[in-house]
Design a protein around this motif. Structure first.
Motif, PDB file in Angstrom:
ATOM      1  N   ASN A  53       0.826  -1.208   0.000  1.00 52.22           N
ATOM      2  CA  ASN A  53       0.000   0.000   0.000  1.00 52.22           C
ATOM      3  C   ASN A  53       0.862   1.260   0.000  1.00 52.22           C
ATOM      4  O   ASN A  53       1.900   1.318   0.668  1.00 52.22           O
ATOM      5  N   THR A  54       0.407   2.253  -0.717  1.00 46.50           N
ATOM      6  CA  THR A  54       1.098   3.535  -0.760  1.00 46.50           C
ATOM      7  C   THR A  54       0.959   4.233   0.587  1.00 46.50           C
ATOM      8  O   THR A  54      -0.093   4.202   1.218  1.00 46.50           O
ATOM      9  N   HIS A  86      -0.567  -6.122  13.772  1.00 50.10           N
ATOM     10  CA  HIS A  86      -0.644  -7.041  12.626  1.00 50.10           C
ATOM     11  C   HIS A  86      -0.241  -8.462  13.008  1.00 50.10           C
ATOM     12  O   HIS A  86       0.124  -8.752  14.155  1.00 50.10           O
ATOM     13  N   GLY A  87      -0.271  -9.347  12.029  1.00 52.03           N
ATOM     14  CA  GLY A  87       0.015 -10.753  12.275  1.00 52.03           C
ATOM     15  C   GLY A  87       1.391 -11.191  11.816  1.00 52.03           C
ATOM     16  O   GLY A  87       2.237 -10.382  11.423  1.00 52.03           O
ATOM     17  N   TRP A  88       1.614 -12.509  11.865  1.00 49.50           N
ATOM     18  CA  TRP A  88       2.897 -13.104  11.507  1.00 49.50           C
ATOM     19  C   TRP A  88       3.250 -12.825  10.055  1.00 49.50           C
ATOM     20  O   TRP A  88       2.429 -12.978   9.151  1.00 49.50           O
ATOM     21  N   SER A  89       4.480 -12.373   9.844  1.00 54.58           N
ATOM     22  CA  SER A  89       4.992 -12.012   8.517  1.00 54.58           C
ATOM     23  C   SER A  89       4.190 -10.895   7.860  1.00 54.58           C
ATOM     24  O   SER A  89       4.251 -10.720   6.640  1.00 54.58           O
ATOM     25  N   GLY A  90       3.454 -10.147   8.675  1.00 57.19           N
ATOM     26  CA  GLY A  90       2.727  -8.986   8.165  1.00 57.19           C
ATOM     27  C   GLY A  90       3.477  -7.707   8.497  1.00 57.19           C
ATOM     28  O   GLY A  90       4.644  -7.717   8.891  1.00 57.19           O
ATOM     29  N   ASN A  93       1.877  -1.757   7.145  1.00 57.77           N
ATOM     30  CA  ASN A  93       1.462  -1.315   5.819  1.00 57.77           C
ATOM     31  C   ASN A  93       0.127  -1.927   5.399  1.00 57.77           C
ATOM     32  O   ASN A  93      -0.641  -1.298   4.670  1.00 57.77           O
ATOM     33  N   GLN A  94      -0.164  -3.118   5.861  1.00 58.07           N
ATOM     34  CA  GLN A  94      -1.426  -3.774   5.515  1.00 58.07           C
ATOM     35  C   GLN A  94      -2.639  -2.979   5.996  1.00 58.07           C
ATOM     36  O   GLN A  94      -3.726  -3.102   5.444  1.00 58.07           O
ATOM     37  N   GLY A 118       8.476  -5.956   9.105  1.00 59.09           N
ATOM     38  CA  GLY A 118       8.479  -4.648   8.469  1.00 59.09           C
ATOM     39  C   GLY A 118       9.812  -3.945   8.587  1.00 59.09           C
ATOM     40  O   GLY A 118      10.866  -4.496   8.265  1.00 59.09           O
ATOM     41  N   SER A 119       9.792  -2.708   9.114  1.00 62.38           N
ATOM     42  CA  SER A 119      11.015  -1.911   9.262  1.00 62.38           C
ATOM     43  C   SER A 119      11.497  -1.839  10.703  1.00 62.38           C
ATOM     44  O   SER A 119      12.342  -1.010  11.035  1.00 62.38           O
TER      45      SER A 119
END
Length: 283
Positions: A53-54, A86-90, A93-94, A118-119
């Protein structure tokens, strides 16, 4: 590779699974310390997915300190704070489209990348680290209105005992309410040595003083007094819809909104998720 282990549900006999079981059991028997290090790297290392997502122009990016290192934060809007996990490997950004919607309703949307996601800093991820990261974010902000969570992040939100979450509403999207059975079942289906996996779990338990036996999001959700809305797709391949339906049936404070064809990830950008939020803030 960790995604393929945790998100694989095929129970049929597979030669590769059989060989993985034989090799990991032998590795653990011959060189237990090296086997544990290898297992930690394989099983507790999430995939850092590329952002899809932007970034909205009014998004404020920052970072906060935690026991896992610096956690990247994303904030937009003003007013009472809704925290996203968020969840695992998320990654955070989602949530960007849903965050934008919530900011437009007069609230602050605050998301963060969990440790090793993520970051954010960190090399391994697990539920105790998720809870620790959420607690660090809660410590950094005031006026917490509620929590919006996805997948494993739902388990972390329910497990979290931070006082700022007492009597706060929950919006759970595709939740893993049966977290422990889901986790151990996934590892067992992969063919990986369960004895080796339990050894890794034991190390995490001791490091965080967080026994796996105490983890039970479904039962703990029963004790929540604030409203909770679950948005879950009937054909979710990764989190069992039936468990969410059972929660809504047995718990008076829990409402289930069913979707079809949205799966485990696309549901985050659904109209149903927005409508669930609208309903939650009117209760």
């Amino acid at each position: 590779m960790s995604d393929k282990i945790y998100f694989k549900s095929d129970n049929r006999f597979n030669l590769k699974k059989h060989m993985l079981n034989v090799m990991t059991r032998a590795h653990h028997r011959v060189a237990p310390r090296h086997a544990e290090k290898t297992a930690i790297k394989l099983l507790l290392t999430p995939v850092r997915a590329k952002p899809k997502n932007t970034v909205p122009s009014d998004m404020i990016e920052g970072s906060i300190s935690s026991r896992e290192g610096l956690l990247k934060t994303y904030q937009m809007g003003s007013g009472p704070v809704w925290v996203f996990t968020h969840g695992w490997s998320g990654s955070a950004n989602q949530f960007f489209p849903l965050m934008q919607y919530i900011a437009e309703q007069g609230y602050t949307a605050l998301a963060f990348d969990h440790p090793a996601h993520g970051s954010s800093e960190g090399s391994v991820g697990h539920l105790p680290a998720f809870v620790s990261g959420l607690e660090a974010v809660l410590e950094s902000t005031d006026q917490v209105k509620g929590v919006i969570a996805h997948s494993m992040g739902c388990a972390a939100a329910i497990e979290c005992k931070h006082p700022k979450l007492i009597n706060k509403p929950l919006l759970l999207i595709a939740p893993l309410l049966d977290y422990v059975s889901n986790l151990f079942g996934s590892i067992e289906r992969s063919g990986y040595s369960m004895r080796l996996f339990r050894s890794v779990v034991s190390k995490v338990e001791n490091e965080y003083n967080y026994p796996m036996a105490s983890v039970d999001p479904f039962e703990k959700l029963k004790n929540k007094t604030a409203p909770c809305i679950i948005v879950h797709d009937k054909h979710d391949k990764f989190a069992q819809f039936a468990v969410s339906k059972q929660a809504a049936t047995k718990m008076s404070k829990v409402k289930l909104i069913e979707t079809q064809g949205l799966g485990h990830g696309r549901i985050l950008q659904s109209q149903q998720a927005q409508e669930a939020f609208d309903e939650l803030i009117t209760q």
